[in-house]
Design a protein around this motif. Structure first.
Motif, short mmCIF file in Angstrom:
data_model
loop_
_atom_site.label_atom_id
_atom_site.label_comp_id
_atom_site.label_asym_id
_atom_site.label_seq_id
_atom_site.Cartn_x
_atom_site.Cartn_y
_atom_site.Cartn_z
N THR A 74 0.84 -1.20 0.00
CA THR A 74 0.00 0.00 0.00
C THR A 74 0.88 1.25 0.00
O THR A 74 0.65 2.17 -0.79
CB THR A 74 -0.94 0.00 1.22
OG1 THR A 74 -1.77 -1.17 1.16
CG2 THR A 74 -1.81 1.24 1.27
N PRO A 115 -6.20 2.38 -4.50
CA PRO A 115 -6.35 2.48 -3.04
C PRO A 115 -7.62 1.80 -2.53
O PRO A 115 -7.61 1.18 -1.47
CB PRO A 115 -6.40 4.00 -2.79
CG PRO A 115 -5.68 4.59 -3.95
CD PRO A 115 -6.01 3.70 -5.11
N LYS A 116 -8.70 1.87 -3.29
CA LYS A 116 -9.95 1.20 -2.91
C LYS A 116 -9.76 -0.32 -2.92
O LYS A 116 -10.24 -1.02 -2.02
CB LYS A 116 -11.10 1.58 -3.84
CG LYS A 116 -11.51 3.03 -3.74
CD LYS A 116 -12.57 3.34 -4.78
CE LYS A 116 -12.85 4.83 -4.84
NZ LYS A 116 -13.78 5.15 -5.94
N GLU A 119 -7.67 -1.33 0.10
CA GLU A 119 -8.48 -1.28 1.32
C GLU A 119 -9.41 -2.48 1.39
O GLU A 119 -9.57 -3.11 2.44
CB GLU A 119 -9.29 0.03 1.38
CG GLU A 119 -10.15 0.17 2.60
CD GLU A 119 -9.36 0.16 3.91
OE1 GLU A 119 -9.94 -0.28 4.92
OE2 GLU A 119 -8.19 0.57 3.92
N SER A 120 -10.01 -2.83 0.26
CA SER A 120 -10.89 -3.99 0.20
C SER A 120 -10.12 -5.27 0.52
O SER A 120 -10.59 -6.13 1.26
CB SER A 120 -11.52 -4.09 -1.19
OG SER A 120 -12.32 -5.23 -1.29
N ASN A 122 -7.38 -5.49 2.31
CA ASN A 122 -7.08 -5.47 3.74
C ASN A 122 -8.27 -5.92 4.57
O ASN A 122 -8.12 -6.68 5.54
CB ASN A 122 -6.64 -4.08 4.19
CG ASN A 122 -5.17 -3.82 3.93
OD1 ASN A 122 -4.34 -4.71 4.09
ND2 ASN A 122 -4.85 -2.61 3.52
#
Length: 192
Positions: A74, A115-116, A119-120, A122
């Motif tokens: 990330t 980034p989305k 995050e998903s 993670n």
């Protein structure tokens, strides 16, 4: 005749005793078969619990690797996106070939979407971790003695594992679970 009658009565008494013993033996055999079936079932459940605990443990090894590297991936992608932004800011008119490639890969969308996605990913890694933890909690093999156990943890583990069964189906709406736990001290029990 009396001797014959006495002999017949003794023989009849022996037959009755044999029949009674036979009935007792049949009952004992049924009880033993039932006990054997319960022992086999108990052994299967124990083996299944050990298997589930082992699988949960094995899932944790690669999961820990993925989870540990997600932070670095990330950060690295954020840095690369920052550098791409700086290039676009300082070189607003790139060569035609670069401009075509930027349009072909939808760079702006990628910059917003990565980034989305991370995050998903993670969130899903955390979800897998929670499921694995719940499996290990529920698969604890019963030991010789009772252990201290938080019953709320056991309920939460069960609910997490069974969550897929609460989703809406054609024949019924989704099942809503409301957890309103009162304080219960840890119990001495067999958590498995």
């Amino acid at each position: 005749m009396i001797t014959t009658t006495i002999a017949a009565l003794r023989a009849y008494r022996n037959v009755l005793a044999v029949e009674e013993k036979t009935a007792q033996l049949i009952q004992t055999l049924k009880t033993l078969q039932q006990t054997q079936l319960q022992l086999v079932q108990s052994e299967k459940m124990s083996a299944l619990g050990n298997l589930v605990a082992g699988v949960a443990h094995e899932i944790n090894n690669p999961l820990s690797c993925i989870s540990g590297n997600m932070v670095h991936v990330t950060d690295s992608i954020q840095e690369l996106l920052k550098i791409i932004g700086l290039y676009q800011q300082h070189y607003p008119n790139p060569a035609t070939k670069i401009k075509e490639e930027i349009e072909a890969i939808y760079l702006e969308f990628i910059g917003e979407d990565i980034p989305k996605m991370l995050e998903s990913m993670n969130l899903e890694v955390e979800r897998i971790h929670n499921i694995s933890k719940s499996l290990r909690t529920l698969a604890r093999t019963d030991r010789e003695q009772k252990n201290t156990f938080n019953i709320h943890e056991g309920i939460d583990s069960s609910l997490l594992i069974l969550k897929h069964r609460t989703k809406a189906k054609k024949q019924r709406p989704a099942i809503q679970i409301i957890k309103n736990y009162e304080y219960i001290p840890e119990l001495q029990c067999f958590p498995g």
